[in-house]
Design a protein around this motif. Structure first.
Motif, PDB file in Angstrom:
ATOM      1  N   TYR A  87      -7.564  -4.432   3.243  1.00 42.18           N
ATOM      2  CA  TYR A  87      -6.717  -5.622   3.077  1.00 42.18           C
ATOM      3  C   TYR A  87      -5.303  -5.494   2.154  1.00 42.18           C
ATOM      4  CZ  TYR A  87      -6.514 -10.726   4.375  1.00 42.18           C
ATOM      5  OH  TYR A  87      -6.069 -11.934   4.656  1.00 42.18           O
ATOM      6  N   GLY A  88      -4.633  -4.550   2.235  1.00 43.79           N
ATOM      7  CA  GLY A  88      -3.571  -4.459   1.680  1.00 43.79           C
ATOM      8  C   GLY A  88      -3.497  -3.544   0.259  1.00 43.79           C
ATOM      9  N   ARG A 146      -4.977   0.666   3.024  1.00 43.04           N
ATOM     10  CA  ARG A 146      -4.316  -0.486   3.064  1.00 43.04           C
ATOM     11  C   ARG A 146      -4.722  -1.388   4.373  1.00 43.04           C
ATOM     12  NH1 ARG A 146      -0.352  -1.113  -1.143  1.00 43.04           N
ATOM     13  NH2 ARG A 146       0.753   0.829  -1.401  1.00 43.04           N
ATOM     14  N   HIS A 147      -4.759  -0.480   5.449  1.00 43.21           N
ATOM     15  CA  HIS A 147      -5.117  -1.191   6.974  1.00 43.21           C
ATOM     16  C   HIS A 147      -6.503  -1.781   7.047  1.00 43.21           C
ATOM     17  CE1 HIS A 147      -6.834   2.679   7.221  1.00 43.21           C
ATOM     18  NE2 HIS A 147      -7.327   2.379   8.272  1.00 43.21           N
ATOM     19  N   ASP A 200      -1.676  -9.456  -4.367  1.00 50.41           N
ATOM     20  CA  ASP A 200      -2.828  -9.122  -3.977  1.00 50.41           C
ATOM     21  C   ASP A 200      -3.834  -9.117  -5.024  1.00 50.41           C
ATOM     22  OD1 ASP A 200      -1.602  -7.086  -5.166  1.00 50.41           O
ATOM     23  OD2 ASP A 200      -2.477  -5.479  -3.652  1.00 50.41           O
ATOM     24  N   PHE A 202       1.147  -7.496   1.726  1.00 50.40           N
ATOM     25  CA  PHE A 202       1.588  -7.805   3.265  1.00 50.40           C
ATOM     26  C   PHE A 202       0.672  -8.259   4.101  1.00 50.40           C
ATOM     27  CE2 PHE A 202       0.506  -4.229   6.023  1.00 50.40           C
ATOM     28  CZ  PHE A 202      -0.569  -3.208   5.214  1.00 50.40           C
ATOM     29  N   ILE A 203      -0.857  -7.925   3.998  1.00 50.58           N
ATOM     30  CA  ILE A 203      -1.689  -8.457   4.884  1.00 50.58           C
ATOM     31  C   ILE A 203      -2.133  -9.912   4.476  1.00 50.58           C
ATOM     32  CG2 ILE A 203      -4.220  -8.113   5.808  1.00 50.58           C
ATOM     33  CD1 ILE A 203      -3.446  -5.295   6.103  1.00 50.58           C
ATOM     34  N   GLU A 234     -14.711  -9.302   6.512  1.00 53.21           N
ATOM     35  CA  GLU A 234     -13.684  -9.779   7.172  1.00 53.21           C
ATOM     36  C   GLU A 234     -13.577 -11.311   7.291  1.00 53.21           C
ATOM     37  OE1 GLU A 234     -12.965  -7.503  10.722  1.00 53.21           O
ATOM     38  OE2 GLU A 234     -11.211  -8.710  11.259  1.00 53.21           O
ATOM     39  N   PRO A 255      -9.588  -4.093   7.485  1.00 52.62           N
ATOM     40  CA  PRO A 255      -9.593  -5.553   7.508  1.00 52.62           C
ATOM     41  C   PRO A 255     -10.650  -6.125   6.521  1.00 52.62           C
ATOM     42  CG  PRO A 255     -10.942  -4.639   9.248  1.00 52.62           C
ATOM     43  CD  PRO A 255     -10.263  -3.435   8.534  1.00 52.62           C
ATOM     44  N   SER A 308       0.612 -12.393   5.373  1.00 56.35           N
ATOM     45  CA  SER A 308       0.616 -12.667   6.820  1.00 56.35           C
ATOM     46  C   SER A 308      -0.458 -13.526   7.460  1.00 56.35           C
ATOM     47  CB  SER A 308       0.627 -11.288   7.670  1.00 56.35           C
ATOM     48  OG  SER A 308       1.528 -10.314   7.139  1.00 56.35           O
ATOM     49  N   ASP A 309      -1.714 -13.398   6.773  1.00 64.29           N
ATOM     50  CA  ASP A 309      -2.529 -14.297   7.186  1.00 64.29           C
ATOM     51  C   ASP A 309      -2.341 -15.642   6.377  1.00 64.29           C
ATOM     52  OD1 ASP A 309      -3.858 -12.410   8.815  1.00 64.29           O
ATOM     53  OD2 ASP A 309      -5.343 -11.863   7.337  1.00 64.29           O
TER      54      ASP A 309
END
Ligand code: PRP
Length: 176
Positions: A158-159, A167-168, A102, A48-49, A15, A170, A52-53
């Motif tokens: 991380y996606g 996907r979730h 990604d 998507f992640i 992370e 970190p 967003s970051d």
């Protein structure tokens, strides 16, 4: 079926490492676009992640929209094709378009999208990819902004998914 986090082999990018590189990418992108309108286009679902970051580390005005692509005709049409299941409603003409992906593996997805977006009269078109396997034989457009060179492993988190799972997470981990 692989769906348990306990089945992941090892963390490839943790992370903190991802956050630091995303912060740097945000700075690079901010510096690369001193003027003009910037539209950050995320390719769903994988980006998507990351998107967003990333946008929260870009310190200049921008707009966000998404693309959903679907391949069809494979096996029957030699060139294959890509259809936009969701075509951004935001106007592309005259804007700097930053396409966020990604992972670049064979490069087929990006090659098709670059050709398609190339017809939209954008001011510029560049790619920002979090991961690059450097396995593509030919890329229409090389990623101008790149997070990490990726090992030749099946990566999730991380996606990134495996059969829509993981996907979730970190962090980015390998399945094998
Ligand atoms: C994955 C990934 C990239 C693409 C990379 O998408 O998110 O978009 O494949 O592969 P390529 O360079 O060989 O074309 P996928 O089709 O699995 O959809 P997803 O983003 O919804 O996971």
């Amino acid at each position: 079926m692989l769906s348990s986090i306990a089945e992941l082999k090892r963390v490839v990018f943790d992370e903190e490492t991802i956050a630091e590189r995303v912060r740097e990418l945000g700075q690079e992108i901010t510096a690369a676009y001193p003027d003009g309108e910037l539209l950050v286009l995320g390719l769903l679902k994988g980006s998507f992640i990351f998107l967003s970051d990333l946008v929260r580390k870009i310190d200049r005005p921008l707009q966000v929209d998404f693309l959903v692509a679907s391949s069809y005709g494979e096996g029957t049409v030699s060139s294959g094709n890509v259809r936009l299941v969701y075509d951004p409603e935001t106007e592309l003409a005259g804007k700097h378009i930053l396409l966020v992906e990604d992972i670049i593996d064979t490069g087929r997805t990006l090659n098709k999208l670059v050709a398609l977006l190339g017809q939209r009269r954008a001011r510029s078109l560049e790619i920002c990819a979090l991961l690059h396997k450097h396995a593509a034989e030919h890329l229409e457009l090389e990623a101008k902004f790149l997070g990490f060179d990726a090992p030749t492993l099946f990566l999730v988190g991380y996606g990134l998914d495996h059969a829509e799972n993981f996907r979730h997470l970190p962090y980015i981990a390998s399945l094998t």
